[in-house]
Design a protein around this motif. Structure first.
Motif, PDB file in Angstrom:
ATOM      1  N   GLU A 151       0.846  -1.187   0.000  1.00  0.00           N
ATOM      2  CA  GLU A 151       0.000   0.000   0.000  1.00  0.00           C
ATOM      3  C   GLU A 151       0.889   1.246   0.000  1.00  0.00           C
ATOM      4  N   PHE A 152       0.670   2.107  -0.979  1.00  0.00           N
ATOM      5  CA  PHE A 152       1.388   3.366  -1.057  1.00  0.00           C
ATOM      6  C   PHE A 152       0.465   4.496  -0.601  1.00  0.00           C
ATOM      7  N   ASP A 153       0.982   5.711  -0.616  1.00  0.00           N
ATOM      8  CA  ASP A 153       0.167   6.872  -0.262  1.00  0.00           C
ATOM      9  C   ASP A 153      -0.845   7.177  -1.365  1.00  0.00           C
ATOM     10  N   PHE A 154      -1.786   8.059  -1.040  1.00  0.00           N
ATOM     11  CA  PHE A 154      -2.786   8.565  -1.985  1.00  0.00           C
ATOM     12  C   PHE A 154      -3.716   7.473  -2.531  1.00  0.00           C
ATOM     13  N   GLY A 155      -3.942   6.412  -1.720  1.00  0.00           N
ATOM     14  CA  GLY A 155      -4.928   5.409  -2.095  1.00  0.00           C
ATOM     15  C   GLY A 155      -4.502   4.433  -3.166  1.00  0.00           C
ATOM     16  N   VAL A 156      -3.209   4.347  -3.429  1.00  0.00           N
ATOM     17  CA  VAL A 156      -2.701   3.431  -4.459  1.00  0.00           C
ATOM     18  C   VAL A 156      -2.103   2.196  -3.795  1.00  0.00           C
ATOM     19  N   GLY A 157      -2.450   1.027  -4.323  1.00  0.00           N
ATOM     20  CA  GLY A 157      -1.888  -0.214  -3.813  1.00  0.00           C
ATOM     21  C   GLY A 157      -1.718  -1.216  -4.931  1.00  0.00           C
ATOM     22  N   LEU A 200      16.993  -3.702  -3.905  1.00  0.00           N
ATOM     23  CA  LEU A 200      17.189  -2.672  -2.892  1.00  0.00           C
ATOM     24  C   LEU A 200      16.469  -3.069  -1.606  1.00  0.00           C
ATOM     25  N   THR A 201      16.788  -2.407  -0.521  1.00  0.00           N
ATOM     26  CA  THR A 201      16.144  -2.706   0.758  1.00  0.00           C
ATOM     27  C   THR A 201      15.668  -1.423   1.435  1.00  0.00           C
ATOM     28  N   ASP A 202      14.773  -1.619   2.395  1.00  0.00           N
ATOM     29  CA  ASP A 202      14.322  -0.540   3.284  1.00  0.00           C
ATOM     30  C   ASP A 202      13.815   0.672   2.502  1.00  0.00           C
ATOM     31  N   PHE A 203      14.276   1.864   2.869  1.00  0.00           N
ATOM     32  CA  PHE A 203      13.759   3.102   2.293  1.00  0.00           C
ATOM     33  C   PHE A 203      13.969   3.165   0.779  1.00  0.00           C
ATOM     34  N   MET A 204      15.153   2.773   0.307  1.00  0.00           N
ATOM     35  CA  MET A 204      15.451   2.844  -1.124  1.00  0.00           C
ATOM     36  C   MET A 204      14.534   1.923  -1.917  1.00  0.00           C
ATOM     37  N   GLN A 205      14.245   0.752  -1.356  1.00  0.00           N
ATOM     38  CA  GLN A 205      13.321  -0.167  -2.018  1.00  0.00           C
ATOM     39  C   GLN A 205      11.927   0.437  -2.112  1.00  0.00           C
ATOM     40  N   SER A 206      11.462   1.037  -1.021  1.00  0.00           N
ATOM     41  CA  SER A 206      10.129   1.625  -0.991  1.00  0.00           C
ATOM     42  C   SER A 206       9.981   2.719  -2.049  1.00  0.00           C
ATOM     43  N   VAL A 207      10.988   3.596  -2.142  1.00  0.00           N
ATOM     44  CA  VAL A 207      10.954   4.679  -3.130  1.00  0.00           C
ATOM     45  C   VAL A 207      10.966   4.116  -4.549  1.00  0.00           C
ATOM     46  N   PHE A 208      11.823   3.120  -4.781  1.00  0.00           N
ATOM     47  CA  PHE A 208      11.943   2.516  -6.112  1.00  0.00           C
ATOM     48  C   PHE A 208      10.630   1.862  -6.550  1.00  0.00           C
ATOM     49  N   LEU A 209      10.027   1.058  -5.659  1.00  0.00           N
ATOM     50  CA  LEU A 209       8.814   0.329  -6.011  1.00  0.00           C
ATOM     51  C   LEU A 209       7.631   1.270  -6.229  1.00  0.00           C
ATOM     52  N   GLU A 210       7.543   2.320  -5.410  1.00  0.00           N
ATOM     53  CA  GLU A 210       6.468   3.291  -5.615  1.00  0.00           C
ATOM     54  C   GLU A 210       6.648   4.011  -6.951  1.00  0.00           C
ATOM     55  N   GLY A 211       7.895   4.358  -7.263  1.00  0.00           N
ATOM     56  CA  GLY A 211       8.169   5.009  -8.543  1.00  0.00           C
ATOM     57  C   GLY A 211       7.805   4.127  -9.723  1.00  0.00           C
ATOM     58  N   LYS A 212       8.146   2.845  -9.654  1.00  0.00           N
ATOM     59  CA  LYS A 212       7.807   1.917 -10.737  1.00  0.00           C
ATOM     60  C   LYS A 212       6.302   1.760 -10.872  1.00  0.00           C
ATOM     61  N   THR A 213       5.597   1.728  -9.732  1.00  0.00           N
ATOM     62  CA  THR A 213       4.135   1.600  -9.777  1.00  0.00           C
ATOM     63  C   THR A 213       3.513   2.793 -10.497  1.00  0.00           C
TER      64      THR A 213
END
Length: 343
Positions: free
Chosen positions: A51-57, A190-203
């Motif tokens: 689950e990402f911000d702004f209602g996107v998952g 990637l792991t942790d914060f960098m992974q989260s940013v990367f995956l949200e960007g790809k989504t």
């Protein structure tokens, strides 16, 4: 015995929690991510949800199940927008008005009416891989409101339906570029914060490219023409040849003969899967490769020009500037400045 799961689709988290209960398995949870493995008695595979911000998952699933499984989304007052991208064996989508077989690289983007259930049917003993995006448009509004005026009327109408009151259905192929983005998502190391940013960007990149395909196909006279699965495999072969032989000048006719398609089928396939012609796709791949060489190699601009199969440096410079708004020479200087600062 067939497996049936009726699930509340209020959030990605709700979907995964209820599905894991139906399948009789435990889930792991870490911040905004949930995942579980398919029990060995039912088959083999993995479900991953974020689950990402702004209602996107999203849900990324890769599994083979030994019983037919039907996933039913309950009737709800507020209905999210769903984008379902199929990457492997056929999957069936069923609602009150449609029964759609989704082949590989085929998708649906849907939002039910308030009194409607939706079903996804997964066949037994078939390799299943899908990427599912869910958007709560009421939460997503704050993300896109400043861009609404610049959107096409179709897209604005779709995203402005904050409570999902109006039924929506769209079925079409998605591009191999989108499939590659999903593969990058799957294989992120990637792991942790960098992974989260990367995956949200790809989504968001997948969402952006998919919505652009939807808009382009809505405006195209041939938007409902279907491509055979055998043709898609040959188009994928053509893409592989293009990427492998960027230093070679290849005609559309020669490429079509090498993959066993006629020229018109190859052109129309590229239009549907990439919203571009074969020659435009080749050109874009060459220029993108040139940009990568400017960033990472020690080749000069003339050497890079020949490396991508273009004989004229001035023509290469013109194409590069059209794509990136700077000349290759200017971009090379920018790259060198960045390297010297980081040294």
């Amino acid at each position: 015995m067939a497996i049936k799961a009726t699930i509340n689709h209020d959030s990605i988290k709700d979907i995964v929690l209820e599905l894991s209960k139906v399948l009789g398995t435990d889930h792991d949870e870490d911040n905004n991510e949930l995942c579980f493995d398919l029990p060995k008695k039912l088959g083999d595979g993995h479900f991953r949800a974020i689950e990402f911000d702004f209602g996107v998952g999203i849900i990324l699933a890769d599994f083979l199940i030994n019983e037919k499984m039907t996933l039913t989304f309950k009737k709800e007052k507020i209905n999210p927008l769903k984008i379902f991208l199929n990457l492997d064996a056929p999957i069936q989508f069923i609602d009150q008005e449609h029964s759609t077989k989704l082949n590989r690289l085929e998708s649906v983007m849907v939002s039910p009416s308030t009194n409607e259930c939706q079903n996804f049917v997964f066949n037994s003993n078939k390799p299943i891989t899908f990427f599912y995006i869910q958007i709560n448009r009421k939460l997503f509004e704050s993300k896109v409101e400043q861009f609404i005026g610049d959107m096409s009327e179709d897209l604005e109408t779709l995203l402005r339906d904050l409570n999902g009151i109006n039924k929506f259905y769209y079925n079409g192929y998605f591009s191999l570029d989108i499939a590659e983005l999903i593969e990058e998502f799957k294989t992120c190391e990637l792991t942790d914060f960098m992974q989260s940013v990367f995956l949200e960007g790809k989504t968001y990149e997948v969402i952006m490219r998919y919505l652009q395909l939807y808009v382009d196909k809505n405006n195209s006279k041939n938007s409902h023409k279907l491509i055979r699965q055998s043709s898609i495999i040959k188009i994928e072969k053509a893409v592989a040849i293009i990427k492998k032989e960027l230093d070679v000048r290849i005609s559309v006719n020669a490429l079509a003969k090498r993959v066993g398609l006629n020229q018109n089928t190859l052109q129309s396939g590229f239009k549907q899967l990439f919203s571009t012609s074969v020659n435009e796709y080749i050109r874009d791949q060459k220029i993108e490769y040139a940009k990568n060489l400017l960033e990472k190699s020690d080749l000069n601009i003339t050497e890079i020009t020949y490396k991508i199969g273009i004989n004229s440096r001035s023509y290469f410079s013109k194409l590069f500037k059209e794509r990136y708004s700077v000349t290759p020479k200017e971009y090379l200087l920018q790259c060198r400045k960045r390297k010297s600062k980081s040294a």
